[in-house]
Design a protein around this motif. Sequence first.
Motif, PDB file in Angstrom:
ATOM      1  N   MET A 147       0.850  -1.158   0.000  1.00  0.00           N
ATOM      2  CA  MET A 147       0.000   0.000   0.000  1.00  0.00           C
ATOM      3  C   MET A 147       0.901   1.228   0.000  1.00  0.00           C
ATOM      4  O   MET A 147       1.847   1.308   0.779  1.00  0.00           O
ATOM      5  CB  MET A 147      -0.897  -0.001   1.238  1.00  0.00           C
ATOM      6  CG  MET A 147      -1.652   1.278   1.429  1.00  0.00           C
ATOM      7  SD  MET A 147      -2.725   1.243   2.861  1.00  0.00           S
ATOM      8  CE  MET A 147      -4.037   0.264   2.194  1.00  0.00           C
ATOM      9  N   GLU A 148       0.615   2.171  -0.872  1.00  0.00           N
ATOM     10  CA  GLU A 148       1.390   3.407  -0.949  1.00  0.00           C
ATOM     11  C   GLU A 148       0.468   4.594  -0.714  1.00  0.00           C
ATOM     12  O   GLU A 148      -0.601   4.678  -1.317  1.00  0.00           O
ATOM     13  CB  GLU A 148       2.066   3.531  -2.314  1.00  0.00           C
ATOM     14  CG  GLU A 148       3.094   2.443  -2.549  1.00  0.00           C
ATOM     15  CD  GLU A 148       3.912   2.664  -3.794  1.00  0.00           C
ATOM     16  OE1 GLU A 148       3.949   3.807  -4.301  1.00  0.00           O
ATOM     17  OE2 GLU A 148       4.525   1.697  -4.258  1.00  0.00           O
ATOM     18  N   ILE A 149       0.903   5.501   0.154  1.00  0.00           N
ATOM     19  CA  ILE A 149       0.121   6.695   0.471  1.00  0.00           C
ATOM     20  C   ILE A 149       0.919   7.907   0.016  1.00  0.00           C
ATOM     21  O   ILE A 149       2.028   8.148   0.495  1.00  0.00           O
ATOM     22  CB  ILE A 149      -0.193   6.774   1.982  1.00  0.00           C
ATOM     23  CG1 ILE A 149      -1.010   5.540   2.387  1.00  0.00           C
ATOM     24  CG2 ILE A 149      -0.934   8.070   2.300  1.00  0.00           C
ATOM     25  CD1 ILE A 149      -1.172   5.371   3.871  1.00  0.00           C
ATOM     26  N   ARG A 150       0.349   8.643  -0.938  1.00  0.00           N
ATOM     27  CA  ARG A 150       1.013   9.826  -1.481  1.00  0.00           C
ATOM     28  C   ARG A 150       0.241  11.110  -1.178  1.00  0.00           C
ATOM     29  O   ARG A 150       0.763  12.193  -1.325  1.00  0.00           O
ATOM     30  CB  ARG A 150       1.193   9.679  -2.986  1.00  0.00           C
ATOM     31  CG  ARG A 150       2.096   8.514  -3.352  1.00  0.00           C
ATOM     32  CD  ARG A 150       2.228   8.361  -4.852  1.00  0.00           C
ATOM     33  NE  ARG A 150       2.982   7.175  -5.190  1.00  0.00           N
ATOM     34  CZ  ARG A 150       4.294   7.136  -5.329  1.00  0.00           C
ATOM     35  NH1 ARG A 150       5.004   8.218  -5.142  1.00  0.00           N
ATOM     36  NH2 ARG A 150       4.900   6.020  -5.657  1.00  0.00           N
ATOM     37  N   GLY A 151      -0.993  10.976  -0.747  1.00  0.00           N
ATOM     38  CA  GLY A 151      -1.835  12.121  -0.410  1.00  0.00           C
ATOM     39  C   GLY A 151      -2.141  12.119   1.077  1.00  0.00           C
ATOM     40  O   GLY A 151      -1.322  11.692   1.887  1.00  0.00           O
ATOM     41  N   ALA A 200       5.001  -4.276   7.418  1.00  0.00           N
ATOM     42  CA  ALA A 200       6.173  -3.401   7.486  1.00  0.00           C
ATOM     43  C   ALA A 200       5.699  -1.989   7.166  1.00  0.00           C
ATOM     44  O   ALA A 200       4.748  -1.808   6.403  1.00  0.00           O
ATOM     45  CB  ALA A 200       7.247  -3.838   6.505  1.00  0.00           C
ATOM     46  N   LEU A 201       6.361  -1.001   7.739  1.00  0.00           N
ATOM     47  CA  LEU A 201       5.962   0.389   7.550  1.00  0.00           C
ATOM     48  C   LEU A 201       7.188   1.234   7.250  1.00  0.00           C
ATOM     49  O   LEU A 201       8.170   1.191   7.991  1.00  0.00           O
ATOM     50  CB  LEU A 201       5.256   0.913   8.804  1.00  0.00           C
ATOM     51  CG  LEU A 201       4.902   2.399   8.835  1.00  0.00           C
ATOM     52  CD1 LEU A 201       3.917   2.753   7.715  1.00  0.00           C
ATOM     53  CD2 LEU A 201       4.316   2.770  10.193  1.00  0.00           C
ATOM     54  N   VAL A 202       7.111   1.998   6.155  1.00  0.00           N
ATOM     55  CA  VAL A 202       8.162   2.937   5.787  1.00  0.00           C
ATOM     56  C   VAL A 202       7.516   4.313   5.741  1.00  0.00           C
ATOM     57  O   VAL A 202       6.512   4.508   5.050  1.00  0.00           O
ATOM     58  CB  VAL A 202       8.776   2.601   4.409  1.00  0.00           C
ATOM     59  CG1 VAL A 202       9.820   3.637   4.023  1.00  0.00           C
ATOM     60  CG2 VAL A 202       9.385   1.203   4.419  1.00  0.00           C
ATOM     61  N   ALA A 207       0.139  -6.164   4.215  1.00  0.00           N
ATOM     62  CA  ALA A 207       1.268  -5.937   3.319  1.00  0.00           C
ATOM     63  C   ALA A 207       2.129  -4.802   3.874  1.00  0.00           C
ATOM     64  O   ALA A 207       1.901  -4.318   4.974  1.00  0.00           O
ATOM     65  CB  ALA A 207       0.753  -5.578   1.927  1.00  0.00           C
ATOM     66  N   ARG A 208       3.098  -4.370   3.089  1.00  0.00           N
ATOM     67  CA  ARG A 208       3.939  -3.240   3.481  1.00  0.00           C
ATOM     68  C   ARG A 208       3.196  -1.949   3.170  1.00  0.00           C
ATOM     69  O   ARG A 208       2.527  -1.837   2.146  1.00  0.00           O
ATOM     70  CB  ARG A 208       5.258  -3.271   2.716  1.00  0.00           C
ATOM     71  CG  ARG A 208       6.111  -2.068   3.051  1.00  0.00           C
ATOM     72  CD  ARG A 208       7.514  -2.116   2.578  1.00  0.00           C
ATOM     73  NE  ARG A 208       7.680  -2.651   1.242  1.00  0.00           N
ATOM     74  CZ  ARG A 208       8.814  -2.574   0.584  1.00  0.00           C
ATOM     75  NH1 ARG A 208       9.853  -1.998   1.121  1.00  0.00           N
ATOM     76  NH2 ARG A 208       8.909  -3.073  -0.615  1.00  0.00           N
ATOM     77  N   CYS A 209       3.319  -0.984   4.057  1.00  0.00           N
ATOM     78  CA  CYS A 209       2.710   0.336   3.877  1.00  0.00           C
ATOM     79  C   CYS A 209       3.829   1.368   3.762  1.00  0.00           C
ATOM     80  O   CYS A 209       4.730   1.393   4.598  1.00  0.00           O
ATOM     81  CB  CYS A 209       1.797   0.666   5.065  1.00  0.00           C
ATOM     82  SG  CYS A 209       1.018   2.290   4.938  1.00  0.00           S
TER      83      CYS A 209
END
Length: 98
Positions: A1-5, A33-35, A15-17
């Motif tokens: 999962m990708e957060i850009r906003g 996992a979190l980045v 999953a990885r965020c």
Amino acid sequence: MEIRGTLEGDCHTDARCIVHEGGRVLGNIDAVALVVAGEVDAGLLKAEKVELRASARVHGVISASVVVIADGAFYEGEIEKAEAAGGPPVLKDRRGSE
């Protein structure tokens, strides 16, 4: 999962965020996992591994087995050590054995 906003609310994923630079989360995060390279204002960040990159701005409690905080990252909160699945890691001393 990708957060850009901006995400207002809790995030739960198996999953990885990744919170990218410029991304903002106002809520708890529970991931494998979190980045974080953006901004997170949460009560709890829970993952097996949490990585705060240099551009990260984070407020909240981190619960993880592994926490990596890059030079320049801003973090305000507490860190709780969570045991990895299967128990704590076991390190073997291999000095002198060839």
